[in-house]
Design an enzyme around this catalytic site. Sequence first.
Site, PDB file in Angstrom:
ATOM      1  CD  GLU A 174       0.885   0.160   3.012  1.00  8.83           C
ATOM      2  OE1 GLU A 174       0.931   1.410   2.978  1.00  8.83           O
ATOM      3  OE2 GLU A 174       1.826  -0.526   3.431  1.00  8.83           O
ATOM      4  CD  GLU A 317       7.750   1.564  -0.505  1.00  9.84           C
ATOM      5  OE1 GLU A 317       8.431   0.703  -1.117  1.00  9.84           O
ATOM      6  OE2 GLU A 317       8.121   2.727  -0.372  1.00  9.84           O
TER       7      GLU A 317
END
Length: 355
Positions: A174, A317
Amino acid sequence: MGLLKETLDNIQTSDKAIVKKAWERIDNLTKPIGSLGTLEEIAVKMAGITGNLNNEINKKNIIIMCGDNGVVEEGVSTCPQNITAIVTNNFTKNITGVCVLAQQVNADLTIVDIGVKDDFNNPKIINRKVAYGTKNMVKGPAMSREEAVKCIEVGIETVDKLVKEGYDLFGTGEMGIGNTTTSAAVLSVLLGLDSDIVVGKGSGLTEEQYKHKKKIVKKAININNPNKNDMLDVVSKVGGFDIAGLCGCFLGAAKNRVPIVIDGLIASAAALCAYRMNPLVKEYIFPSHLSAEPGAIYAMKELGLEPMLNLKMRLGEGSGCPLAFNIIESALYTINNMATFEEAQLHRKHYVDIR
């Protein structure tokens, strides 16, 4: 709502008959029973997921859901909100942490704009924008219930498409400034824990900023009063587009009977949301590392999952997923290629069982 309901209705338990056979084979390999620890558990779980005794991974993909959060207005992050758009774009340049780690294990990235407060002219970013960021959750719900469902269905559709393209191992990532705040709020409500326990420093807050962040999470929960027994109510009132999108990824993976890996705090919150919608999802999930954010350990305990690694990481991430991919593939390769006692002309009595 149709796709979400259909997905929830079509999630089945893993293949318990194959699980039994997998344990029988593993226990007959030339080693003390249980001596490969978690590697054995991974191989067995994978057999249950696929329905096959021997497995190998063909194509790996980390899905990164990117979206902005209105609560950033409250000063909960040291980073300006435009960092979300900058890093989202940088994912396509192969220069961020997850990019480098994914390259090392030959994993692809799928970058989804599910709600960034900017527009992209980049064909490598999939535009599934629900809105230009969520609303400020201390002033009311972060999103509507309909938007939450739409985000979840984006996640399901993303996995459906990638499975058709031959991907058989997924990771969850994300990008969204302020998303440790929304994740802490979601975990606080779903787990019934005081928000002070699960709020972390995120991108590196000072003590004063940290205290402020705790107050903001508590205020958002008090104002919205989400129903802990209604996951959609929780994620729509105090969650984020990225959390809802990743929740859909976990549901989609379970429906398609493919393994999916949790990264850090935000992905852990999303996995818990999916688990609350259908507990069978857990049978398709592998945790990667234990995030340094305090809320992560509580999510893992609720899910009954034990992280493979503890590297004090908190990048997000999806950066923990490539590391887990390595371990998963190592487990499968080991189990597939070790000899049995019979093949090695050994007798089990020479080994001490430890399980």
